[in-house]
Design a protein around this motif. Structure first.
Motif, short mmCIF file in Angstrom:
data_model
loop_
_atom_site.label_atom_id
_atom_site.label_comp_id
_atom_site.label_asym_id
_atom_site.label_seq_id
_atom_site.Cartn_x
_atom_site.Cartn_y
_atom_site.Cartn_z
N PHE A 93 -34.14 103.06 -5.68
CA PHE A 93 -35.29 102.80 -4.77
C PHE A 93 -35.80 103.89 -4.29
CE2 PHE A 93 -34.63 98.76 -6.36
CZ PHE A 93 -35.39 97.69 -6.01
N LYS A 94 -35.13 104.89 -3.84
CA LYS A 94 -35.42 106.13 -3.01
C LYS A 94 -36.49 106.79 -3.80
CE LYS A 94 -33.50 109.83 -3.21
NZ LYS A 94 -32.29 110.93 -3.29
N ASP A 95 -35.89 107.08 -5.18
CA ASP A 95 -36.70 108.03 -6.08
C ASP A 95 -38.02 107.23 -6.33
OD1 ASP A 95 -34.68 109.64 -6.05
OD2 ASP A 95 -33.67 108.84 -7.75
N ILE A 96 -38.21 106.07 -6.22
CA ILE A 96 -39.32 105.26 -6.51
C ILE A 96 -40.41 105.15 -5.42
CG2 ILE A 96 -40.29 103.40 -7.79
CD1 ILE A 96 -38.80 105.12 -9.83
N TYR A 97 -39.86 104.47 -4.45
CA TYR A 97 -40.70 104.00 -3.24
C TYR A 97 -40.87 105.12 -2.07
CZ TYR A 97 -40.41 100.03 -6.16
OH TYR A 97 -40.58 99.07 -7.29
N TYR A 98 -39.91 106.13 -1.75
CA TYR A 98 -40.15 106.76 -0.65
C TYR A 98 -41.56 107.30 -0.75
CZ TYR A 98 -39.66 110.37 2.93
OH TYR A 98 -40.00 111.03 3.91
N ASP A 99 -42.10 108.07 -1.72
CA ASP A 99 -43.08 108.66 -1.96
C ASP A 99 -44.36 107.32 -1.60
OD1 ASP A 99 -42.44 111.19 -1.75
OD2 ASP A 99 -42.53 111.66 -3.90
N TYR A 100 -43.94 106.20 -2.31
CA TYR A 100 -45.11 105.13 -2.26
C TYR A 100 -45.17 104.88 -0.81
CZ TYR A 100 -47.54 100.71 -2.73
OH TYR A 100 -48.16 99.74 -2.88
N ILE A 101 -44.11 104.67 -0.01
CA ILE A 101 -44.23 104.06 1.30
C ILE A 101 -44.95 105.13 2.31
CG2 ILE A 101 -42.63 103.58 3.38
CD1 ILE A 101 -41.14 101.87 1.45
N LYS A 102 -44.35 106.43 1.92
CA LYS A 102 -44.96 107.48 2.92
C LYS A 102 -46.40 107.66 2.90
CE LYS A 102 -44.66 112.73 2.85
NZ LYS A 102 -44.23 113.79 2.23
N ASN A 103 -47.12 107.23 1.74
CA ASN A 103 -48.62 107.14 1.67
C ASN A 103 -49.02 105.70 1.96
OD1 ASN A 103 -48.81 109.84 0.91
ND2 ASN A 103 -48.00 109.23 -1.24
N SER A 104 -48.40 104.78 2.29
CA SER A 104 -48.99 103.15 2.58
C SER A 104 -49.46 103.26 3.82
CB SER A 104 -47.68 102.50 2.59
OG SER A 104 -48.04 100.95 3.02
N LYS A 105 -50.45 102.38 3.95
CA LYS A 105 -51.17 102.19 5.18
C LYS A 105 -50.71 101.43 5.98
CE LYS A 105 -55.86 103.76 3.56
NZ LYS A 105 -57.08 103.53 3.17
N TYR A 106 -49.80 100.18 5.53
CA TYR A 106 -49.33 99.36 6.24
C TYR A 106 -47.65 99.12 6.24
CZ TYR A 106 -54.02 97.32 5.48
OH TYR A 106 -55.36 97.46 5.58
N ILE A 107 -47.04 99.88 5.70
CA ILE A 107 -45.45 100.10 5.61
C ILE A 107 -45.31 101.39 6.43
CG2 ILE A 107 -43.34 100.06 4.53
CD1 ILE A 107 -44.68 99.13 2.33
N TYR A 108 -44.66 101.40 7.64
CA TYR A 108 -44.06 102.34 8.46
C TYR A 108 -42.66 102.38 8.34
CZ TYR A 108 -48.95 101.82 10.38
OH TYR A 108 -50.17 101.82 10.77
N LEU A 109 -42.29 103.56 7.84
CA LEU A 109 -40.56 103.90 7.79
C LEU A 109 -39.98 104.85 8.95
CD1 LEU A 109 -38.06 103.72 6.23
CD2 LEU A 109 -38.89 105.62 4.93
N SER A 110 -39.01 104.18 9.71
CA SER A 110 -38.42 105.19 10.61
C SER A 110 -37.09 105.05 10.13
CB SER A 110 -38.40 104.23 12.01
OG SER A 110 -37.64 105.06 13.15
N LEU A 111 -36.59 106.40 9.74
CA LEU A 111 -35.34 106.95 9.31
C LEU A 111 -34.41 107.18 10.34
CD1 LEU A 111 -36.14 109.18 6.03
CD2 LEU A 111 -35.48 106.75 6.32
N ASN A 112 -33.07 107.19 10.09
CA ASN A 112 -32.13 107.47 11.13
C ASN A 112 -32.15 106.55 12.30
OD1 ASN A 112 -30.59 109.59 9.79
ND2 ASN A 112 -32.78 110.78 9.96
N THR A 113 -32.62 105.43 12.14
CA THR A 113 -32.85 104.35 13.35
C THR A 113 -31.83 103.08 12.99
OG1 THR A 113 -35.39 105.03 13.16
CG2 THR A 113 -34.72 102.84 14.31
N SER A 114 -30.92 103.04 13.84
CA SER A 114 -29.81 101.95 13.71
C SER A 114 -30.00 100.72 14.84
CB SER A 114 -28.55 102.45 13.98
OG SER A 114 -28.35 103.62 13.30
N LEU A 115 -30.25 99.37 14.30
CA LEU A 115 -30.10 98.33 14.84
C LEU A 115 -28.91 98.38 15.80
CD1 LEU A 115 -31.27 95.62 16.04
CD2 LEU A 115 -30.18 94.61 13.88
N ILE A 116 -28.90 98.13 17.07
CA ILE A 116 -27.60 97.81 17.74
C ILE A 116 -27.22 96.27 17.99
CG2 ILE A 116 -26.36 98.35 19.85
CD1 ILE A 116 -26.94 100.87 18.08
N LYS A 117 -28.62 95.71 18.61
CA LYS A 117 -28.32 94.06 18.63
C LYS A 117 -29.71 93.52 18.76
CE LYS A 117 -27.55 94.90 23.82
NZ LYS A 117 -26.62 94.45 24.94
#
Length: 482
Positions: free
Chosen positions: A150-174
């Motif tokens: 999915f990385k190869d297909i959807y990273y660039d797509y999400i990068k250019n999306s107006k409604y999906i925001y991606l935050s990497l290196n972000t860990s849920l604690i609780k």
């Protein structure tokens, strides 16, 4: 859109926050994007699998599994999740599996066209099916996804999306909250803790991580999650092993297909595998589980190892070989192996729990208790013996079954890397964690998606069903927001 700073976004800027960017999380985000719903997708890793992922995925395994098994090897900490480890196998659950689900087959796969598109399953001469092979087995067909990573297909797509925001290196604690409502989620981002708020939260962190993060959130806030909620229970995987090998007359096998009016989607020269599964009547009569038998064929003239194999096989079935070589001049005898891809029934004793040791962010590691049941063993025995009897009756060939299949205790067990259960779907909070809409029981704004919600495991690969359920969840969330 790729985020580099979480502080720039006010509370409830995002209508939905999804934790996890594997096939489940991305599929839900893509569905919400169609409805122009602002969604934050957070991922604990980056674009490549973290070299230190074992520091977060350590844990102990108890039961029948090899204690040296490394839980981190079958999990991924990166954008795209475990699609980076996936071979692309796709199949649907058998319809009978849904007798134990709160939704039916049609409801689960209601967004089939979208699922096929996301996975890159193009229309060709055949689709998924289960068709009669003999009085005990169905032949079934699986398909292969072109969009494995999915990385190869959807990273660039999400990068250019107006409604999906991606935050990497972000860990849920609780999760934090009260009065049946998640108020905020605590995350670790760039070494700092952040409190993020949204209207709805979707946990899509993986088969083990979903339970682990919920268990930790409950320990920190037991007024939010009831102690009776069976988080972590009913864990399942797909035991996978190759306990038999044999030989078969290919021309006779083709005649069997023709004489019994079987629609053959099987060709030795292009797809040298035959997939069989016990039918419902056979399973009910013998009180066994679902299982896939993968027959993998190899022509004797193309194998350096077959000379010794056929010499050994001659000792096992001398009359078959004597008649075969006297009557058949064509070189159509094939060696095959039989691999089993088995269903594991949901048992409360198979569970995920928290360890006493914690990862670098203070979240306890996950421990796994996984025991193989007598029903799994009986399923392997009955299905292999039945296949062997069929080959003898039709004089098609013979199989040799490894003796460990008939022992009371297996010396080893083989995990199929399909982590299911732990936050299963159901109608009540005593035996399930989420309802038919994947909402956590008694929590108004928390949902879970992924294989952890499966009430049963079937024998099929889970990714197709994961994507299907995640699209269905996105549609449900849209209805809640409008």
């Amino acid at each position: 859109m790729i985020l580099t700073n979480l502080n720039n976004y006010k509370d409830n800027f995002f209508s939905v926050i999804i934790i996890g960017s594997g096939p489940a999380g991305i599929s839900t985000a893509l569905k919400l994007e169609k409805y122009k719903i602002k969604t934050l997708l957070i991922e604990a890793g980056s674009l490549e699998d973290a070299q230190n992922k074992e520091d977060f995925f350590k844990g102990n395994i108890f039961g029948d599994v090899d204690p040296n098994e490394d839980l981190s090897l079958k999990r991924a900490r990166m954008f795209g999740g475990t699609s980076s480890l996936w071979g692309g196998h796709c199949s649907k659950f058998e319809k009978e599996q849904f007798e134990n689900w709160p939704i039916d087959y049609g409801e689960c796969y209601k967004f089939e066209n979208d699922t096929n598109k996301i996975l890159g399953l193009k229309r060709y001469h055949t689709d998924f099916y289960y068709k009669k092979f003999n009085d005990k087995f169905n032949q079934f067909h699986r398909r292969y996804a072109s969009k494995k990573r999915f990385k190869d297909i959807y990273y660039d797509y999400i990068k250019n999306s107006k409604y999906i925001y991606l935050s990497l290196n972000t860990s849920l604690i609780k999760f934090n909250g009260s009065q049946n409502q998640i108020g905020s989620m605590e995350c670790k981002f760039k070494g700092e803790n952040h409190q993020i708020k949204s209207k709805y939260y979707i946990l899509a962190a993986g088969g083990i991580e979903n339970s682990r993060l919920l268990l930790w959130s409950r320990r920190n806030n037991n007024n939010l999650f009831a102690d009776s909620l069976p988080i972590g229970n009913y864990y399942m995987d797909h035991p996978w092993h190759t306990p038999a090998e044999g030989f078969i007359n290919y021309n006779k096998l083709l005649k069997y297909f023709k004489n019994n009016n079987i629609n053959r989607e099987f060709y030795m020269d292009c797809l040298s595998r035959l997939y069989l599964s016990p039918n419902t009547e056979f399973k009910n009569k013998n009180q066994i589980l679902s299982v896939a038998l993968w027959l993998r064929f190899e022509n004797k003239k193309n194998s350096n190892n077959n000379k010794n194999f056929f010499k050994k096989a001659y000792c096992v079935a001398p009359n078959f070989f004597k008649n075969y070589f006297e009557k058949n001049k064509s070189d159509d005898l094939f060696k095959f192996s039989v691999s089993l891809h088995q269903e594991q029934e949901p048992l409360s004793l198979n569970k995920i729990s928290l360890d006493n040791n914690s990862d670098p962010f203070g979240v306890p590691y996950a421990n796994l208790n996984w025991k193989i049941s007598n029903k799994i063993k009986k399923t392997a025995q009955d299905s292999l013996v039945s296949l062997g009897k069929f080959l003898i009756k039709q004089n098609l060939g013979r199989i040799s079954i490894d003796e460990y299949i008939f022992k009371e205790k297996y010396n080893f067990i083989f995990g199929g890397a399909h982590q299911m259960g732990g936050t299963r779907m159901g109608k009540n909070s005593e035996t399930s964690v989420v309802d038919e809409n994947l909402k956590v029981h008694s929590i108004n704004n928390l949902y879970i998606t992924g294989s952890s919600v499966f009430p049963t495991s079937g024998h099929g690969h889970p990714t197709y069903t994961i994507v299907s359920l995640s699209l269905r969840l996105g549609d449900h969330i849209k209805n809640k927001l409008t």
